[in-house]
Motif scaffolding. Structure first.
Motif, PDB file in Angstrom:
ATOM      1  N   LEU A 153      -8.071 -12.721   2.817  1.00 18.33           N
ATOM      2  CA  LEU A 153      -7.127 -12.255   1.800  1.00 18.33           C
ATOM      3  C   LEU A 153      -7.427 -10.812   1.403  1.00 18.33           C
ATOM      4  O   LEU A 153      -6.507 -10.014   1.200  1.00 18.33           O
ATOM      5  CB  LEU A 153      -7.175 -13.167   0.577  1.00 18.33           C
ATOM      6  N   GLU A 154      -8.710 -10.462   1.315  1.00 17.88           N
ATOM      7  CA  GLU A 154      -9.069  -9.082   1.000  1.00 17.88           C
ATOM      8  C   GLU A 154      -8.528  -8.141   2.083  1.00 17.88           C
ATOM      9  O   GLU A 154      -7.989  -7.068   1.787  1.00 17.88           O
ATOM     10  CB  GLU A 154     -10.578  -8.937   0.875  1.00 17.88           C
ATOM     11  N   PHE A 155      -8.685  -8.533   3.322  1.00 19.15           N
ATOM     12  CA  PHE A 155      -8.177  -7.735   4.447  1.00 19.15           C
ATOM     13  C   PHE A 155      -6.663  -7.551   4.346  1.00 19.15           C
ATOM     14  O   PHE A 155      -6.144  -6.441   4.498  1.00 19.15           O
ATOM     15  CB  PHE A 155      -8.553  -8.431   5.752  1.00 19.15           C
ATOM     16  N   LEU A 156      -5.932  -8.621   4.068  1.00 16.20           N
ATOM     17  CA  LEU A 156      -4.471  -8.539   3.975  1.00 16.20           C
ATOM     18  C   LEU A 156      -4.038  -7.713   2.764  1.00 16.20           C
ATOM     19  O   LEU A 156      -3.093  -6.924   2.850  1.00 16.20           O
ATOM     20  CB  LEU A 156      -3.877  -9.945   3.899  1.00 16.20           C
ATOM     21  N   HIS A 157      -4.723  -7.875   1.662  1.00 19.32           N
ATOM     22  CA  HIS A 157      -4.364  -7.144   0.436  1.00 19.32           C
ATOM     23  C   HIS A 157      -4.702  -5.658   0.536  1.00 19.32           C
ATOM     24  O   HIS A 157      -4.104  -4.842  -0.173  1.00 19.32           O
ATOM     25  CB  HIS A 157      -5.084  -7.740  -0.777  1.00 19.32           C
ATOM     26  N   ASN A 158      -5.636  -5.308   1.403  1.00 21.16           N
ATOM     27  CA  ASN A 158      -6.099  -3.924   1.481  1.00 21.16           C
ATOM     28  C   ASN A 158      -5.401  -3.102   2.565  1.00 21.16           C
ATOM     29  O   ASN A 158      -5.843  -1.992   2.860  1.00 21.16           O
ATOM     30  CB  ASN A 158      -7.610  -3.884   1.724  1.00 21.16           C
ATOM     31  N   GLN A 159      -4.348  -3.628   3.146  1.00 24.32           N
ATOM     32  CA  GLN A 159      -3.570  -2.844   4.096  1.00 24.32           C
ATOM     33  C   GLN A 159      -2.833  -1.717   3.356  1.00 24.32           C
ATOM     34  O   GLN A 159      -2.666  -1.765   2.131  1.00 24.32           O
ATOM     35  CB  GLN A 159      -2.569  -3.743   4.818  1.00 24.32           C
ATOM     36  N   ASP A 160      -2.387  -0.708   4.097  1.00 28.67           N
ATOM     37  CA  ASP A 160      -1.632   0.388   3.477  1.00 28.67           C
ATOM     38  C   ASP A 160      -0.464  -0.154   2.657  1.00 28.67           C
ATOM     39  O   ASP A 160      -0.191   0.308   1.552  1.00 28.67           O
ATOM     40  CB  ASP A 160      -1.118   1.344   4.545  1.00 28.67           C
ATOM     41  N   LYS A 161       0.235  -1.126   3.236  1.00 35.15           N
ATOM     42  CA  LYS A 161       1.267  -1.871   2.518  1.00 35.15           C
ATOM     43  C   LYS A 161       0.768  -3.306   2.423  1.00 35.15           C
ATOM     44  O   LYS A 161       0.875  -4.062   3.391  1.00 35.15           O
ATOM     45  CB  LYS A 161       2.610  -1.798   3.251  1.00 35.15           C
ATOM     46  N   PRO A 162       0.208  -3.692   1.281  1.00 38.54           N
ATOM     47  CA  PRO A 162      -0.449  -4.998   1.174  1.00 38.54           C
ATOM     48  C   PRO A 162       0.464  -6.156   1.564  1.00 38.54           C
ATOM     49  O   PRO A 162       1.658  -6.164   1.267  1.00 38.54           O
ATOM     50  CB  PRO A 162      -0.826  -5.081  -0.310  1.00 38.54           C
ATOM     51  N   TYR A 163      -0.143  -7.129   2.248  1.00 39.23           N
ATOM     52  CA  TYR A 163       0.549  -8.385   2.538  1.00 39.23           C
ATOM     53  C   TYR A 163       0.257  -9.372   1.416  1.00 39.23           C
ATOM     54  O   TYR A 163      -0.871  -9.468   0.939  1.00 39.23           O
ATOM     55  CB  TYR A 163       0.057  -8.999   3.845  1.00 39.23           C
ATOM     56  N   LEU A 164       1.271 -10.137   1.021  1.00 31.33           N
ATOM     57  CA  LEU A 164       1.107 -11.252   0.103  1.00 31.33           C
ATOM     58  C   LEU A 164       1.462 -12.518   0.871  1.00 31.33           C
ATOM     59  O   LEU A 164       2.560 -12.630   1.417  1.00 31.33           O
ATOM     60  CB  LEU A 164       2.026 -11.111  -1.111  1.00 31.33           C
ATOM     61  N   VAL A 165       0.558 -13.471   0.915  1.00 30.35           N
ATOM     62  CA  VAL A 165       0.819 -14.716   1.646  1.00 30.35           C
ATOM     63  C   VAL A 165       1.774 -15.597   0.846  1.00 30.35           C
ATOM     64  O   VAL A 165       2.745 -16.133   1.383  1.00 30.35           O
ATOM     65  CB  VAL A 165      -0.492 -15.461   1.944  1.00 30.35           C
ATOM     66  N   LEU A 166       1.456 -15.809  -0.429  1.00 31.47           N
ATOM     67  CA  LEU A 166       2.341 -16.464  -1.401  1.00 31.47           C
ATOM     68  C   LEU A 166       2.577 -17.950  -1.182  1.00 31.47           C
ATOM     69  O   LEU A 166       3.220 -18.584  -1.994  1.00 31.47           O
ATOM     70  CB  LEU A 166       3.710 -15.741  -1.464  1.00 31.47           C
ATOM     71  N   GLU A 337     -16.149  -8.839   7.462  1.00 32.29           N
ATOM     72  CA  GLU A 337     -15.334  -8.441   8.592  1.00 32.29           C
ATOM     73  C   GLU A 337     -15.350  -6.950   8.893  1.00 32.29           C
ATOM     74  O   GLU A 337     -14.324  -6.344   9.161  1.00 32.29           O
ATOM     75  CB  GLU A 337     -13.884  -8.920   8.359  1.00 32.29           C
ATOM     76  N   LYS A 338     -16.532  -6.335   8.880  1.00 29.01           N
ATOM     77  CA  LYS A 338     -16.635  -4.944   9.294  1.00 29.01           C
ATOM     78  C   LYS A 338     -16.464  -4.823  10.802  1.00 29.01           C
ATOM     79  O   LYS A 338     -16.243  -3.744  11.323  1.00 29.01           O
ATOM     80  CB  LYS A 338     -17.985  -4.367   8.882  1.00 29.01           C
ATOM     81  N   THR A 339     -16.613  -5.953  11.508  1.00 32.55           N
ATOM     82  CA  THR A 339     -16.515  -5.930  12.955  1.00 32.55           C
ATOM     83  C   THR A 339     -15.071  -5.945  13.424  1.00 32.55           C
ATOM     84  O   THR A 339     -14.809  -5.756  14.600  1.00 32.55           O
ATOM     85  CB  THR A 339     -17.229  -7.152  13.548  1.00 32.55           C
ATOM     86  N   PHE A 340     -14.108  -6.199  12.541  1.00 32.31           N
ATOM     87  CA  PHE A 340     -12.700  -6.224  12.936  1.00 32.31           C
ATOM     88  C   PHE A 340     -12.078  -4.882  12.611  1.00 32.31           C
ATOM     89  O   PHE A 340     -12.073  -4.454  11.476  1.00 32.31           O
ATOM     90  CB  PHE A 340     -11.941  -7.339  12.213  1.00 32.31           C
ATOM     91  N   HIS A 341     -11.575  -4.211  13.629  1.00 28.63           N
ATOM     92  CA  HIS A 341     -11.054  -2.861  13.458  1.00 28.63           C
ATOM     93  C   HIS A 341      -9.599  -2.802  13.884  1.00 28.63           C
ATOM     94  O   HIS A 341      -9.261  -2.140  14.865  1.00 28.63           O
ATOM     95  CB  HIS A 341     -11.882  -1.854  14.261  1.00 28.63           C
ATOM     96  N   GLY A 342      -8.745  -3.516  13.185  1.00 32.66           N
ATOM     97  CA  GLY A 342      -7.324  -3.398  13.471  1.00 32.66           C
ATOM     98  C   GLY A 342      -6.796  -2.059  13.005  1.00 32.66           C
ATOM     99  O   GLY A 342      -7.322  -1.445  12.083  1.00 32.66           O
ATOM    100  N   ILE A 343      -5.758  -1.573  13.656  1.00 29.22           N
ATOM    101  CA  ILE A 343      -5.145  -0.318  13.252  1.00 29.22           C
ATOM    102  C   ILE A 343      -4.606  -0.463  11.847  1.00 29.22           C
ATOM    103  O   ILE A 343      -3.889  -1.410  11.532  1.00 29.22           O
ATOM    104  CB  ILE A 343      -4.012   0.074  14.221  1.00 29.22           C
ATOM    105  N   GLY A 344      -4.951   0.468  10.985  1.00 24.32           N
ATOM    106  CA  GLY A 344      -4.466   0.400   9.606  1.00 24.32           C
ATOM    107  C   GLY A 344      -5.293  -0.491   8.709  1.00 24.32           C
ATOM    108  O   GLY A 344      -4.970  -0.721   7.574  1.00 24.32           O
ATOM    109  N   ASN A 345      -6.403  -1.041   9.246  1.00 20.26           N
ATOM    110  CA  ASN A 345      -7.250  -1.926   8.455  1.00 20.26           C
ATOM    111  C   ASN A 345      -8.185  -1.106   7.581  1.00 20.26           C
ATOM    112  O   ASN A 345      -9.011  -0.348   8.073  1.00 20.26           O
ATOM    113  CB  ASN A 345      -8.067  -2.818   9.414  1.00 20.26           C
ATOM    114  N   HIS A 346      -8.051  -1.273   6.276  1.00 18.10           N
ATOM    115  CA  HIS A 346      -8.931  -0.586   5.337  1.00 18.10           C
ATOM    116  C   HIS A 346      -9.831  -1.568   4.618  1.00 18.10           C
ATOM    117  O   HIS A 346     -10.409  -1.261   3.602  1.00 18.10           O
ATOM    118  CB  HIS A 346      -8.100   0.197   4.319  1.00 18.10           C
TER     119      HIS A 346
END
Length: 350
Positions: A153-166, A337-346
């Motif tokens: 959830l932290e990963f999804l929320h910290n995207q440039d445009k946050p994802y909300l699962v909801l 998850e420092k080992t996951f380096h998706g594009i745009g992952n902050h």
């Protein structure tokens, strides 16, 4: 409408396998009851065996098949299944998302009139809901699930445009055989490449027992990452207290509030007290300090007013600070998850 959705989906799914309805019937033995893992809000989840020759091997491979059921009372339009398949393909194949260890890996889809489905490269243990009901998880496994899911959830929320699962609930999370949680439902997801909440999605009910009551009180006009924090808190409290989770899409006017995890917790909780089930307190790795700390975290997550809830980043920090992880770091199957380096992952973290 369906043809346009399929055309757009094909652009996102160039490397995916397009399965036929007959393919999926064959791999699940006709969607046999013995292969049924469980119900989801929008359909069903099955175990399957598929020869994945298209990725270089003819050996049978265990997979998970998720189908949408147009008869589900949670599907409000004949085009919903097409839209949900399209959005899931877009989301899971996007470079910023694809490969995250706590998201299912998509290998194919089916968009025929008879069957709308996706196929995951996953041989699951079971859903979190089922494993909770069966009481198969020990204390350390429960904490590992919570920590890894909070990181997702932290990963999804910290995207440039946050994802909300909801629409987080225990029936929408599978565990693999290493007890790693895998989120697999995206029926309400917004943000990122998916965009804002649509009018159609607003008509789809969210799982009772997990939905943010502040959101409900606002008539569905309030969307924020704190909604996911609330749902996470419900899962946390259910896991530590061994409280069963309500089925998805329950429509029972006689359902007592005390049946729902958060209302039970608020009734039972005492300041500086623990809601950890007595049997879990006897497990390896349990210490009283952790029981008190995680109980307090859960109660803060289900606060009615979002401003009183922690961010998911703070929840991750609090979980990582538990003594069980400090003393037995090898107990967690993967580091943050420092080992996951998706594009745009902050979300690689601090």
């Amino acid at each position: 409408m369906a043809e346009e959705l399929l055309s757009n989906m094909m652009d996102c799914a160039a490397k995916l396998k397009e399965f036929t309805a007959e393919d999926l019937k064959a791999c699940t033995n006709g969607f046999h009851q013995n292969n049924l893992i469980g119900a989801t809000q929008f359909g069903k989840l099955y175990r399957g065996q598929i020869k994945l020759g298209f990725i270089g091997t003819d050996q049978a491979r265990a997979v998970t098949v998720k189908i949408w059921d147009e008869k589900s009372r949670c599907i409000t339009s004949i085009h919903d299944e097409f839209l949900m398949v399209k959005e899931e393909v877009q989301f899971l194949t996007h470079p910023s998302i694809n490969g995250h260890p706590n998201l299912v890996k998509l290998i194919g889809y089916c968009c025929e009139k008879e069957v709308k489905a996706v196929v995951y490269d996953l041989n699951p243990w079971d859903t979190l809901h089922n494993l909770t009901v069966k009481d198969y998880l020990n204390w350390v496994q429960r904490l590992n699930v919570l920590l890894q899911f909070a990181r997702l959830l932290e990963f999804l929320h910290n995207q440039d445009k946050p994802y909300l699962v909801l629409n987080i609930n225990a029936s929408h999370i599978m565990l693999d055989w290493d007890c790693r949680p895998k989120l697999f439902d995206f029926g309400h997801i917004t943000g990122g490449i998916i965009g804002e909440m649509t009018t159609l999605k607003k008509q789809i009910p969210i799982s009772i027992g997990f939905v943010d009551p502040f959101f409900t009180a606002k008539g569905g006009s309030f969307w924020h990452t704190s909604c996911d924090v609330f749902s996470f808190g419900v899962i946390l409290l259910g896991l530590i207290a061994k409280r069963g989770f309500e089925p998805v899409c329950v429509e029972n006017p006689h359902l007592g509030l005390d049946c729902l995890v958060q209302y039970w917790a608020k009734k039972e909780y005492k300041p500086n007290g623990s809601l950890v089930h007595r049997s879990l307190q006897e497990d390896w790795g349990y210490v009283d300090e952790d029981g008190l700390a995680i109980t307090e975290l859960g109660m803060r997550c289900v606060e009615f007013f979002p401003r009183n809830r922690p961010t998911i980043k703070k929840a991750v920090e609090l979980l990582e600070g538990l003594l069980v992880f400090q003393r037995f770091g090898d107990a967690r199957p993967n580091k943050r998850e420092k080992t996951f380096h998706g594009i745009g992952n902050h979300a690689g973290g601090t």
